[in-house]
Design an enzyme around this catalytic site. Structure first.
Site, PDB file in Angstrom:
ATOM      1  N   HIS A 298     -21.025  16.256  45.393  1.00 52.12           N
ATOM      2  CA  HIS A 298     -21.905  15.774  45.975  1.00 52.12           C
ATOM      3  C   HIS A 298     -23.281  17.004  45.899  1.00 52.12           C
ATOM      4  CE1 HIS A 298     -24.392  12.826  48.279  1.00 52.12           C
ATOM      5  NE2 HIS A 298     -24.684  13.697  49.106  1.00 52.12           N
ATOM      6  N   GLU A 309     -19.597  21.560  51.638  1.00 48.86           N
ATOM      7  CA  GLU A 309     -18.519  20.958  50.563  1.00 48.86           C
ATOM      8  C   GLU A 309     -17.712  21.914  50.083  1.00 48.86           C
ATOM      9  OE1 GLU A 309     -20.949  18.981  47.431  1.00 48.86           O
ATOM     10  OE2 GLU A 309     -19.316  17.826  46.758  1.00 48.86           O
ATOM     11  N   PHE A 395     -25.336  10.318  54.798  1.00 42.05           N
ATOM     12  CA  PHE A 395     -25.816  10.332  56.315  1.00 42.05           C
ATOM     13  C   PHE A 395     -24.967   9.402  57.073  1.00 42.05           C
ATOM     14  CE2 PHE A 395     -30.272  12.602  55.752  1.00 42.05           C
ATOM     15  CZ  PHE A 395     -29.461  13.595  55.910  1.00 42.05           C
TER      16      PHE A 395
END
Lengths: 416, 85
Positions: A298, A309, A395
């Site tokens: 991502h 991450e 989100f």
């Protein structure tokens, strides 16, 4: 359970009007980020990764409402993907579905309407404002354009929108609800109002003083956030049986989908939720961690996002994490929000097919706390890959992970 | 001289993407393939062009080209009287 293969690709991005051009730019670490004086507002001139795309160039076969930019880009990418797949979808294809992702849908149309009403006191809005600006306009127009009469669904899950759309379509084909799907995502939110709102969130990259195109620096010690982009990517998914029946060679098998929610915070990511999604996707694909050679991260280049991450990849892949090539291509095509999952999964598929890994652009200054193999700056070629992973985290705490695996026979590599 | 007919037909051809030679007074809009959404867009375009406001229930799609010209004329005169008054 039906296996699912990817038989067609299409894209419109800041760095190209095709999958080949986009992939070539990613391999070359050639950024589409620029300053946008035409979108300046009081805090300064924003950075964008805008597509050189004329929405008015898209003329539909069937008359519809005027097209929002996000819908026009969707149609452009779908036309490429359907032509690439070489399959006849209609008319009247009840066994074909459309699964589309967009974060903010017709943002430009709505902003135009608000400007007219609130700034210009012009209350005579176009009668088509609603149907042009609605979030499901891209899926609806694709359905009209191709005469697809199966489900036409829209997923709006922030940055995970199109990855979820792809995963849900995979499940529908597996479960024999449909046997073909047009999937992907589109986003066109480079408007003053939305840029202003993102600026307030303080997640956007600071401008590189020497070269604005180098402002987004995923996994770097100098990272400061992402640059908003726009674009679309489309894929054609088919059951392996359908593809085999018509003699179509797929790019790869879409083998696994993992989907979790953090349930911890509206905007802060969680390594636990991300790792669970990665593990779930691998389990779904029946792929061992050792079989994964590349992760399309991502990689938003925010201080917290890249740290979390990195931790989640280690948690999911344990000792094998250090052996996997991990890169983020957002420095090149921008963060395309609802479309980003589809764009990045497409790039991961092209990496799997070609054996060329796109680098993490502008990663010249390492963060000592981020210690995976991030493929800094330069592409790698001739890599034998069995399976690849594409991460999309949104989100709201949604984590969507897609896994693709080599198929035989392999489709010829595309060249940019 | 009243220019309504000429302007309505020009706008109709442009907004509804119709061949001007088809716009004969007795032809109904729905017979020219104008759907409900297109008819609404055309109402919007007429309101902007002539600075008039139609009643929300106005149905141009079911009427002939001449009917459209007539209702625009009525609205133009009404607006002119309102302004003069």
């Amino acid at each position: 359970m039906n296996r699912v293969v990817v038989t067609g690709l299409g894209a419109v991005t800041a760095v190209g009007h095709s999958p080949e051009q986009t992939f070539a730019a990613c391999l070359a670490a050639r950024s589409g980020v620029r300053r946008a004086p035409e979108l300046a507002f009081s805090p300064g001139i924003p950075l964008v990764a805008s597509a050189n795309f004329d929405a008015a160039s898209i003329v539909l076969m069937r008359r519809s409402a005027p097209l929002d930019r996000a819908t026009a880009m969707a149609v452009a990418s779908v036309r490429q993907a359907v032509a690439d797949a070489g399959t006849n979808l209609g008319p009247g294809s009840p066994r074909t579905g459309i699964y589309w992702g967009t974060g903010m849908g017709g943002a430009g149309t709505l902003e135009d309407a608000y400007r007219a009403v609130f700034r210009d006191d012009d209350w005579h809005l176009k009668p088509t404002s609603i149907v042009t600006g609605m979030n499901n306009a891209p899926a609806a127009v694709i359905s009209l354009e191709y005469g697809v009469t199966g489900p036409a669904l829209t997923y709006s899950i922030a940055c995970a929108s199109s990855a979820v759309a792809i995963g849900e379509a995979m499940r529908a084909i597996r479960n024999d609800v449909i046997d073909c799907a047009i999937v992907g995502g589109s986003e066109a939110l480079l408007t003053k109002g939305i840029l202003c709102a993102w600026t307030a969130l303080r997640t956007l990259a600071k401008e590189d003083p020497e070269d604005p195109a180098r402002s987004c620096k995923p996994f770097s010690g100098e990272r400061s956030g992402f640059v908003l982009g726009e674009g679309a990517a489309a894929l054609v998914l088919e059951s392996a049986a359908r593809a085999e029946h018509r003699g179509a060679a797929g790019y790869a098998e879409l083998a696994g989908f993992g989907l979790t929610s953090d349930a911890t915070h509206i905007s802060d990511p969680s390594p636990g939720g991300q790792a669970r999604a990665m593990r779930a996707a691998l389990e779904d694909a029946a792929v061992d961690v050792e079989d994964v050679g590349y992760i399309s991260a991502h990689g938003t280049a925010t201080p917290v996002g890249d740290r979390v991450e990195t931790a989640s990849i280690k948690q999911a892949f344990e000792a094998h994490a250090s052996k996997i090539a991990v890169s983020s291509t957002k420095a090149v095509h921008g963060h395309v929000m609802g479309a980003t999952g589809a764009i990045e999964f497409m790039i991961a598929l092209l990496a799997l097919q070609s054996g060329s890994l796109p680098p993490t652009a502008h990663l010249t200054s390492a963060d000592p706390n981020l210690d995976l193999d991030f493929v800094p700056v330069h592409a790698r070629h001739g890599v034998e890959l069995t399976a690849v992973v594409s991460n999309s985290f949104g989100f709201g705490g949604t984590n969507a992970v897609l896994v693709a695996r080599q198929t035989t026979p392999r489709r010829q590599a595309r060249h940019g | 001289m009243n220019d309504t007919a000429e302007r309505v037909c020009a706008l109709m051809a442009k907004e509804l993407q119709l061949d001007p030679s088809l716009l004969r007074p007795e032809v109904k809009l729905q017979d020219l393939g104008v759907d409900s959404l297109s008819a609404l867009e055309f109402v919007f375009a007429l309101e902007k062009e002539f600075r008039i406001t139609f009643d929300r229930d106005v149905d141009l799609r079911g009427g002939e080209v001449q009917h459209v010209i007539d209702v625009v004329d009525v609205e133009r005169s009404r607006m002119a009287h309102a302004t003069a008054g």
